[in-house]
Design a protein around this motif. Structure first.
Motif, short mmCIF file in Angstrom:
data_model
loop_
_atom_site.label_atom_id
_atom_site.label_comp_id
_atom_site.label_asym_id
_atom_site.label_seq_id
_atom_site.Cartn_x
_atom_site.Cartn_y
_atom_site.Cartn_z
N ARG A 1 4.32 7.20 -10.64
CA ARG A 1 3.07 7.96 -10.65
C ARG A 1 1.96 7.19 -11.37
NH1 ARG A 1 3.98 12.38 -14.42
NH2 ARG A 1 3.23 10.82 -15.88
N ASP A 2 2.33 6.48 -12.43
CA ASP A 2 1.34 5.77 -13.25
C ASP A 2 1.11 4.33 -12.79
OD1 ASP A 2 1.18 8.07 -14.76
OD2 ASP A 2 2.62 7.38 -16.27
N GLU A 3 1.87 3.88 -11.78
CA GLU A 3 1.77 2.49 -11.32
C GLU A 3 0.41 2.23 -10.68
OE1 GLU A 3 2.81 -0.85 -11.64
OE2 GLU A 3 4.81 0.00 -11.32
N ARG A 4 -0.19 1.09 -11.06
CA ARG A 4 -1.46 0.67 -10.45
C ARG A 4 -1.40 -0.83 -10.21
NH1 ARG A 4 -6.10 4.11 -11.94
NH2 ARG A 4 -5.38 5.90 -13.15
N GLU B 1 17.73 17.35 -2.22
CA GLU B 1 16.58 17.86 -2.99
C GLU B 1 15.26 17.57 -2.31
OE1 GLU B 1 16.65 17.04 -7.25
OE2 GLU B 1 18.78 16.55 -7.05
N GLY B 2 15.29 16.94 -1.14
CA GLY B 2 14.06 16.67 -0.43
C GLY B 2 13.39 15.39 -0.86
N ALA B 3 12.07 15.36 -0.76
CA ALA B 3 11.32 14.13 -1.04
C ALA B 3 10.10 14.43 -1.90
CB ALA B 3 10.88 13.48 0.27
N LEU B 4 9.56 13.38 -2.48
CA LEU B 4 8.35 13.47 -3.29
C LEU B 4 7.28 12.56 -2.68
CD1 LEU B 4 9.92 13.19 -6.86
CD2 LEU B 4 9.22 15.29 -5.68
N VAL B 5 6.06 13.05 -2.68
CA VAL B 5 4.90 12.24 -2.29
C VAL B 5 4.13 11.96 -3.57
CG1 VAL B 5 2.80 12.15 -0.91
CG2 VAL B 5 4.80 13.39 -0.05
N VAL B 6 4.02 10.69 -3.94
CA VAL B 6 3.41 10.29 -5.21
C VAL B 6 2.15 9.50 -4.90
CG1 VAL B 6 3.78 9.12 -7.41
CG2 VAL B 6 5.72 10.18 -6.22
N ASP C 1 0.82 -1.22 0.00
CA ASP C 1 0.00 0.00 0.00
C ASP C 1 0.85 1.27 0.00
OD1 ASP C 1 -2.60 -1.44 0.45
OD2 ASP C 1 -1.54 -2.04 2.27
N ILE C 2 2.03 1.18 0.63
CA ILE C 2 2.92 2.33 0.76
C ILE C 2 4.33 1.86 0.42
CG2 ILE C 2 3.80 4.15 2.29
CD1 ILE C 2 1.39 3.51 4.16
N MET C 3 5.02 2.58 -0.45
CA MET C 3 6.39 2.20 -0.79
C MET C 3 7.35 3.35 -0.54
SD MET C 3 8.01 0.72 -4.33
CE MET C 3 8.17 2.32 -5.15
N PHE C 4 8.48 3.04 0.09
CA PHE C 4 9.55 4.01 0.31
C PHE C 4 10.74 3.64 -0.57
CE2 PHE C 4 7.04 4.06 4.14
CZ PHE C 4 7.01 5.40 4.52
N ALA C 5 11.33 4.64 -1.22
CA ALA C 5 12.51 4.40 -2.05
C ALA C 5 13.30 5.70 -2.16
CB ALA C 5 12.10 3.94 -3.44
N ASN C 6 14.61 5.58 -2.30
CA ASN C 6 15.35 6.77 -2.72
C ASN C 6 15.37 6.77 -4.25
OD1 ASN C 6 17.63 5.26 -3.66
ND2 ASN C 6 18.58 5.35 -1.64
N ILE C 7 15.81 7.86 -4.82
CA ILE C 7 15.68 8.00 -6.27
C ILE C 7 16.52 6.95 -7.01
CG2 ILE C 7 17.47 9.77 -6.49
CD1 ILE C 7 14.09 9.58 -8.42
N GLY C 8 17.67 6.57 -6.45
CA GLY C 8 18.49 5.54 -7.09
C GLY C 8 17.80 4.19 -7.09
N GLU C 9 17.14 3.85 -5.99
CA GLU C 9 16.39 2.59 -5.91
C GLU C 9 15.23 2.59 -6.90
OE1 GLU C 9 17.54 2.42 -1.19
OE2 GLU C 9 15.46 2.85 -1.80
N LEU C 10 14.56 3.74 -7.01
CA LEU C 10 13.43 3.83 -7.93
C LEU C 10 13.90 3.67 -9.38
CD1 LEU C 10 10.34 4.32 -7.68
CD2 LEU C 10 10.80 6.68 -8.36
N GLN C 11 15.03 4.28 -9.71
CA GLN C 11 15.57 4.13 -11.06
C GLN C 11 15.96 2.68 -11.33
OE1 GLN C 11 17.79 8.31 -10.60
NE2 GLN C 11 18.48 7.20 -12.40
N SER C 12 16.50 2.01 -10.32
CA SER C 12 16.82 0.59 -10.47
C SER C 12 15.55 -0.23 -10.69
CB SER C 12 17.57 0.09 -9.24
OG SER C 12 17.86 -1.29 -9.35
N LEU C 13 14.50 0.10 -9.94
CA LEU C 13 13.23 -0.65 -10.07
C LEU C 13 12.70 -0.56 -11.49
CD1 LEU C 13 11.01 -2.22 -8.44
CD2 LEU C 13 9.83 -0.01 -8.25
N MET D 1 -0.76 3.09 -5.57
CA MET D 1 -0.04 2.95 -4.31
C MET D 1 0.44 4.33 -3.88
SD MET D 1 3.36 0.60 -4.00
CE MET D 1 4.10 1.57 -5.34
N LEU D 2 0.66 4.51 -2.57
CA LEU D 2 1.28 5.72 -2.07
C LEU D 2 2.79 5.54 -2.14
CD1 LEU D 2 1.34 8.44 -0.57
CD2 LEU D 2 1.02 7.17 1.57
N GLY D 3 3.49 6.42 -2.84
CA GLY D 3 4.94 6.32 -2.98
C GLY D 3 5.64 7.50 -2.33
#
Length: 337
Positions: free
Chosen positions: A237-240, A256-261, A211-223, A247-249
């Motif tokens: 953003r488009d993941e369903r 650069e801070g964080a993003l809530v997706v 339901d909720i996923m945490f990642a840093n930007i490098g992990e997200l790029q790897s995913l 999902m809440l990302g």
């Protein structure tokens, strides 16, 4: 541990040995800067002999999150495995001393309590070499159904996907949490961890396990296997899931801070300035702690992310991944709780 919990964490129970190191030492030792790599016991002994003076402190990514959330007032519990040895007793004591409920019986035989050799370079970047030891003994039998049902959020550490029995414990916890109508959160943990289990992590996301996923930007790029951070954010953003649910990302981006997706929308949250960057160990863990402490209080996503950013800023100001300042007082000072 069946009393009501805000947050229950399943993670590797690890004691950190942290030492400063120069860049050329990493090269000599053949370790990838900024990554976490798994090592065996002989390698652990060799590394301990050659590394500099070490600070010994309880760690483990998920355990750091449990401690941070507890220090922000959340009722938290932890499920992980230690050996009945000196480091195991240290780990257990440190968790309980911060108010985290930890009732999993230690192993009486087998490998020693896990340890992570963390090499911190002059830029504050941490490189981790982890001997999993007793962590690998975590099994579905250690996941108590009443405890999982009692937790508003069950938080799963991506590193747990390495030991096969722990993976089964992870799946059991997801099933119980969702049957009770509770949320499940996952942290991707490390880009190399994502590289090992990309398809399995994507399956967990797409089958509705997370339901909720945490990642840093490098992990997200790897995913999402892209060198473009914006493309990775767009993919999230488009993941369903299979039912069409977003999902809440939560994506951290260092300074650069964080993003809530969420739901096709991306909101940006600024980083809190640190007085000095000493050691980035635990920054992502404490961001998750702050966010989940806010989320389980009913605070909105963006304000919860600001609480996460505050907790992350505190932990990078000193050696070690556990807070040293009063997080709740800091949060009140900044009017975040």
């Amino acid at each position: 541990m069946s009393q009501s919990l805000d947050l229950l964490v399943l993670g590797n129970a690890i004691v950190d040995l942290i030492a400063h190191a120069e860049e050329d030492f990493l090269v000599q030792q053949g370790v990838a800067k900024g990554a976490m790599q798994l090592i065996d016991e002989p390698r652990a002994e060799t590394l301990f002999e050659v590394m500099g003076p070490a600070t010994v402190v309880s760690g483990g990514s998920g355990a750091n999150t449990a401690v941070g959330a507890a220090l922000l007032g959340a009722k938290t519990g932890f499920i992980g495995k230690v050996r009945e040895d000196e480091l195991g007793r240290l780990f257990s004591h440190d968790l309980k001393a911060t108010g985290v409920r930890f009732e999993v019986a230690p192993a009486s035989e087998g490998p020693a309590t896990a340890r992570c050799f963390i090499l911190v370079t002059p830029d504050g970047e941490r490189t981790m070499n982890t001997y999993l030891g007793a962590c690998q003994a975590l099994s579905p039998d250690d996941v108590d159904e009443a405890t999982v049902r009692a937790a508003r959020v069950t938080y799963l550490e991506g590193y747990l996907w390495d030991p096969p029995a722990a993976k089964d414990a992870f799946r059991k916890a997801v099933k119980i949490a969702h049957s009770a109508g509770n949320a499940v959160a996952l942290t991707l943990s490390d880009a190399f961890c994502v590289g090992r289990y990309r398809e399995e992590f994507l399956e967990l996301i797409r089958n509705g396990s997370i339901d909720i996923m945490f990642a840093n930007i490098g992990e997200l790029q790897s995913l999402y296997q892209t060198d473009d951070p914006e493309a990775a954010i767009a993919a999230l953003r488009d993941e369903r899931d299979a039912q069409g649910k977003h999902m809440l990302g939560l994506v951290t981006r260092s300074a650069e801070g964080a993003l809530v997706v969420r739901g096709g929308e991306v909101r940006s949250v600024e980083a809190f300035p640190a007085r000095e960057v000493i050691d980035t160990t635990g920054a992502g863990d404490l961001f998750a702690a702050g966010f989940l402490a806010g989320y389980t209080r009913g605070i909105d996503y963006v304000a919860s992310a600001r609480l996460g950013a505050l907790a992350a800023a505190e932990v990078i100001e000193h050696i070690g991944a556990r807070p040293q300042r009063d997080l709740l007082a800091l949060a009140r000072e900044h009017k975040l709780v």
